[in-house]
Enzyme design. Structure first.
Site, mmCIF file in Angstrom:
data_model
loop_
_atom_site.group_PDB
_atom_site.id
_atom_site.type_symbol
_atom_site.label_atom_id
_atom_site.label_comp_id
_atom_site.label_asym_id
_atom_site.label_seq_id
_atom_site.Cartn_x
_atom_site.Cartn_y
_atom_site.Cartn_z
ATOM 1 N N CYS A 170 43.548 34.348 40.850
ATOM 2 C CA CYS A 170 43.197 33.189 41.675
ATOM 3 C C CYS A 170 41.742 32.774 41.418
ATOM 4 O O CYS A 170 41.415 32.345 40.336
ATOM 5 C CB CYS A 170 43.484 33.505 43.143
ATOM 6 S SG CYS A 170 43.615 32.031 44.161
ATOM 7 N N HIS A 225 49.283 35.796 43.036
ATOM 8 C CA HIS A 225 48.697 37.070 43.475
ATOM 9 C C HIS A 225 49.681 38.240 43.355
ATOM 10 O O HIS A 225 50.415 38.514 44.308
ATOM 11 C CB HIS A 225 48.286 36.963 44.950
ATOM 12 C CG HIS A 225 47.123 36.071 45.192
ATOM 13 N ND1 HIS A 225 45.825 36.525 45.210
ATOM 14 C CD2 HIS A 225 47.053 34.749 45.433
ATOM 15 C CE1 HIS A 225 45.009 35.516 45.460
ATOM 16 N NE2 HIS A 225 45.723 34.420 45.594
ATOM 17 N N GLU A 262 48.930 41.286 43.579
ATOM 18 C CA GLU A 262 48.510 42.364 44.492
ATOM 19 C C GLU A 262 49.031 42.153 45.918
ATOM 20 O O GLU A 262 48.959 43.055 46.741
ATOM 21 C CB GLU A 262 46.974 42.483 44.487
ATOM 22 C CG GLU A 262 46.197 41.466 45.313
ATOM 23 C CD GLU A 262 46.056 40.097 44.665
ATOM 24 O OE1 GLU A 262 46.727 39.849 43.644
ATOM 25 O OE2 GLU A 262 45.296 39.259 45.189
#
Lengths: 230, 80
Positions: free
Chosen positions: A87, A204, A206
């Protein structure tokens, strides 16, 4: 695997990345503040997190790209140390010149915060190895400036080198303008450098590392990094 | 001396904010606005007194930070 997560003023995904890395490696990464000028030389992976570093002043990622710690990150990336930018991290890596292209305001000017489907393209990297070419994964996005731009010549080079890692797609893997959430050229959601050692992506991984969070499509990326770099 | 820098998007780079401004102008009744491109204007106060040297320095500032030359052009004017 010895990993570090860079922390800028305004980063807000640094802890998520640290949790994901620790979950896969069993070892907490080092958190490196943006003013650091000395970085451990034995790092295997440097993660540049999402957020709004320096308040997105001037351009998203522009100020962070010139922060003291990024000089070290650049130097280490040139040596082949793996770098993952998510990002705002992707924006920072393009501004720092570690990845080609630029990330502009989303086509419809809206901040987009939802899960998207991605088609995996290049699986020949330490980041994307566990996925299969053409596989569809679901990752969340949360960005205002994710519209990937490269001029025709650069785009041709990126495509020709197989540097596209992920494209915005439908659940069945179809890539079209209708699945292009932010106006990115060729639906590009993530790219690697020519050597495949630096990955930048707007979505994302994660944020989806265990079913309790709504999915685990991001987990294989961190597991694979640990396996490749340990 | 003073340096004035205009940073604008390159031709061929879509400017969604410019488009939104164009639509807003249209809805306010301003007709005949064929295109709008939005950019940035940056003013710098410089200690340098030599105009050529000032321009050279600002040129480097533009390339390194003020503009992203992948998507943006810049124009510099130096004023004593």
């Amino acid at each position: 695997m010895k990993a570090a997560v860079i922390v800028f003023p305004g980063s807000n995904c640094d802890r998520d990345l640290a949790v994901a890395l620790e979950k896969s490696s069993g070892k907490a990464p080092i958190m490196l503040w943006h003013r650091e000028t000395e970085v451990p030389q034995d790092l295997d992976l440097i993660a540049v997190p999402g957020g709004f570093s320096y308040g997105d002043y001037l351009r998203s990622g522009a100020m962070a790209a010139h922060s003291p710690v990024m000089r070290e990150v650049k130097r280490m990336a040139e040596k082949g140390v793996r770098v993952l930018g998510v990002c705002n991290g992707f924006q920072i890596l393009t501004e720092a010149g570690l990845l080609p292209g630029a990330l502009m305001r989303n086509r419809d000017l809206k901040f987009i915060c939802r899960d998207v489907h991605l088609k995996v393209e290049n699986t020949d990297t330490a980041f994307t190895g566990p996925y299969t070419k053409g596989q569809v994964v679901r990752f969340p996005v949360a960005h205002h400036d994710g519209n990937f731009f490269a001029d025709d010549e650069l785009l041709k080079r990126i495509e020709g080198n197989g540097q596209v890692a992920f494209r915005y797609a439908a659940a069945d893997g179809t890539v079209s303008d209708a699945t292009n959430i932010n106006g990115s050229r060729n639906n590009i959601a993530g790219i690697v450098n020519e050597k495949g050692t630096v990955l930048g992506m707007m979505p994302h991984p994660e944020r989806l590392i265990e079913p309790k969070l709504g999915g685990a499509d991001g987990k294989p990326m961190f597991d694979a990094l640990v396996e490749a770099l340990s | 001396m003073k340096a004035k820098v205009h940073v604008t998007l390159k031709n061929g780079v879509l400017d969604p904010q410019g488009k939104a401004i164009q639509h807003a102008l249209g809805s306010l009744g301003f007709s005949g606005v064929d295109d709008v491109r939005q950019g940035k204007y940056i003013e710098l106060d410089l200690a340098e007194t030599d105009a050529a040297k000032a321009r050279e320095a600002v040129e480097r500032m533009c390339k390194e930070l003020l503009a992203n030359t992948v998507i943006e052009n810049y124009a510099i004017s130096i004023e004593g």
